[in-house]
Design a protein around this motif. Structure first.
Motif, mmCIF file in Angstrom:
data_model
loop_
_atom_site.group_PDB
_atom_site.id
_atom_site.type_symbol
_atom_site.label_atom_id
_atom_site.label_comp_id
_atom_site.label_asym_id
_atom_site.label_seq_id
_atom_site.Cartn_x
_atom_site.Cartn_y
_atom_site.Cartn_z
ATOM 1 N N PRO A 44 0.820 -1.227 0.000
ATOM 2 C CA PRO A 44 0.000 0.000 0.000
ATOM 3 C C PRO A 44 0.852 1.274 0.000
ATOM 4 N N LEU A 45 1.991 1.262 0.706
ATOM 5 C CA LEU A 45 2.855 2.442 0.697
ATOM 6 C C LEU A 45 3.357 2.712 -0.720
ATOM 7 N N GLU A 46 3.787 1.668 -1.417
ATOM 8 C CA GLU A 46 4.275 1.836 -2.788
ATOM 9 C C GLU A 46 3.157 2.250 -3.742
ATOM 10 N N GLU A 47 1.945 1.731 -3.516
ATOM 11 C CA GLU A 47 0.803 2.138 -4.344
ATOM 12 C C GLU A 47 0.503 3.619 -4.159
ATOM 13 N N CYS A 48 0.562 4.099 -2.924
ATOM 14 C CA CYS A 48 0.322 5.527 -2.659
ATOM 15 C C CYS A 48 1.363 6.385 -3.369
ATOM 16 N N LEU A 49 2.608 5.983 -3.285
ATOM 17 C CA LEU A 49 3.668 6.723 -3.970
ATOM 18 C C LEU A 49 3.454 6.680 -5.478
ATOM 19 N N GLY A 50 3.033 5.531 -5.985
ATOM 20 C CA GLY A 50 2.765 5.378 -7.411
ATOM 21 C C GLY A 50 1.615 6.240 -7.898
ATOM 22 N N LYS A 51 0.685 6.553 -6.999
ATOM 23 C CA LYS A 51 -0.455 7.414 -7.344
ATOM 24 C C LYS A 51 -0.128 8.893 -7.196
ATOM 25 N N GLY A 70 9.730 -4.568 9.619
ATOM 26 C CA GLY A 70 8.750 -3.492 9.513
ATOM 27 C C GLY A 70 9.420 -2.134 9.466
ATOM 28 N N LEU A 71 10.446 -1.959 10.272
ATOM 29 C CA LEU A 71 11.203 -0.713 10.268
ATOM 30 C C LEU A 71 11.823 -0.478 8.889
ATOM 31 N N ASN A 72 12.364 -1.517 8.287
ATOM 32 C CA ASN A 72 12.965 -1.396 6.957
ATOM 33 C C ASN A 72 11.936 -1.021 5.896
ATOM 34 N N VAL A 73 10.705 -1.507 6.022
ATOM 35 C CA VAL A 73 9.637 -1.127 5.090
ATOM 36 C C VAL A 73 9.402 0.381 5.178
ATOM 37 N N LEU A 74 9.329 0.896 6.387
ATOM 38 C CA LEU A 74 9.093 2.324 6.589
ATOM 39 C C LEU A 74 10.280 3.158 6.115
ATOM 40 N N LEU A 75 11.495 2.668 6.359
ATOM 41 C CA LEU A 75 12.683 3.386 5.891
ATOM 42 C C LEU A 75 12.729 3.423 4.360
ATOM 43 N N GLY A 76 12.370 2.318 3.726
ATOM 44 C CA GLY A 76 12.344 2.289 2.262
ATOM 45 C C GLY A 76 11.317 3.247 1.690
ATOM 46 N N ALA A 77 10.146 3.293 2.310
ATOM 47 C CA ALA A 77 9.099 4.223 1.864
ATOM 48 C C ALA A 77 9.556 5.663 2.064
ATOM 49 N N GLY A 86 8.654 14.549 -0.933
ATOM 50 C CA GLY A 86 7.773 14.480 0.235
ATOM 51 C C GLY A 86 8.456 13.846 1.421
ATOM 52 N N GLY A 87 7.718 13.014 2.125
ATOM 53 C CA GLY A 87 8.271 12.342 3.296
ATOM 54 C C GLY A 87 7.263 11.428 3.939
ATOM 55 N N VAL A 88 7.733 10.693 4.925
ATOM 56 C CA VAL A 88 6.883 9.807 5.713
ATOM 57 C C VAL A 88 6.788 10.391 7.119
ATOM 58 N N HIS A 89 5.564 10.604 7.563
ATOM 59 C CA HIS A 89 5.297 11.137 8.899
ATOM 60 C C HIS A 89 4.682 10.020 9.732
ATOM 61 N N LEU A 90 5.222 9.807 10.919
ATOM 62 C CA LEU A 90 4.708 8.777 11.822
ATOM 63 C C LEU A 90 3.890 9.456 12.908
ATOM 64 N N ALA A 91 2.713 8.919 13.178
ATOM 65 C CA ALA A 91 1.814 9.535 14.148
ATOM 66 C C ALA A 91 1.368 8.546 15.212
ATOM 67 N N ALA A 92 1.289 9.021 16.440
ATOM 68 C CA ALA A 92 0.663 8.295 17.555
ATOM 69 C C ALA A 92 1.277 6.931 17.812
ATOM 70 N N THR A 104 17.096 2.050 17.593
ATOM 71 C CA THR A 104 17.808 1.998 16.318
ATOM 72 C C THR A 104 18.250 3.368 15.816
ATOM 73 N N GLY A 105 17.736 4.427 16.420
ATOM 74 C CA GLY A 105 18.052 5.767 15.957
ATOM 75 C C GLY A 105 17.199 6.203 14.779
ATOM 76 N N ALA A 106 16.257 5.369 14.364
ATOM 77 C CA ALA A 106 15.420 5.677 13.206
ATOM 78 C C ALA A 106 14.494 6.857 13.455
ATOM 79 N N GLU A 107 14.192 7.149 14.713
ATOM 80 C CA GLU A 107 13.309 8.285 15.006
ATOM 81 C C GLU A 107 13.901 9.593 14.495
ATOM 82 N N ALA A 108 15.225 9.641 14.357
ATOM 83 C CA ALA A 108 15.888 10.864 13.905
ATOM 84 C C ALA A 108 15.661 11.150 12.428
ATOM 85 N N VAL A 109 15.285 10.135 11.640
ATOM 86 C CA VAL A 109 15.120 10.346 10.195
ATOM 87 C C VAL A 109 13.661 10.480 9.779
#
Length: 125
Positions: A44-51, A70-77, A86-92, A104-109
């Motif tokens: 679904p993330l790739e479909e959204c980007l494709g649209k 799962g973290l790698n999926v989000l990093l790839g997106a 654009g970007g990926v915003h994580l909420a809640a 992992t330090g991923a919150e910084a990116v």
């Protein structure tokens, strides 16, 4: 605002809902995001980007678990969204999920918001 559901995918442990909110695509994973369910979020993330949605908001309020896959999926997106301007915003994020990003330090990116409403009101970011 358009709050119509764009689509959803489901496995035994993960349901992913997608909808449009203004210029953002809101992707809501519900359940456990791991090696066995990662493709249910990746597709679904790739479909959204494709649209043409370069701003993705991942509503993590009902995400109970996230492993390194799962973290790698989000990093790839995130990389693909940023390449499109654009970007990926994580909420809640729940504490158990936020801890994975902290360790992992991923919150910084990622741009992390306390709530979905905050992520959506920050359209410019």
């Amino acid at each position: 605002m358009d709050r119509g559901t764009v689509g959803s995918a489901q496995s035994g442990r993960l349901l992913v809902e997608v909808r449009e909110e203004g210029s953002s695509a809101v992707v809501t994973p519900v359940g456990e995001l791991d090696h066995h369910t990662a493709d249910l979020l990746r597709e679904p993330l790739e479909e959204c980007l494709g649209k043409g949605f370069s701003r993705l908001v991942v509503d993590c309020a009902r995400l109970d678990f996230c492993d390194s896959t799962g973290l790698n999926v989000l990093l790839g997106a995130r990389l693909k969204a940023e390449a499109a301007g654009g970007g990926v915003h994580l909420a809640a994020m729940q504490p158990v999920v936020a801890r994975v990003f902290e360790i992992t330090g991923a919150e910084a990116v990622f741009t992390v918001h306390d709530s979905l409403e905050s992520a959506l009101s920050d359209e410019a970011g």
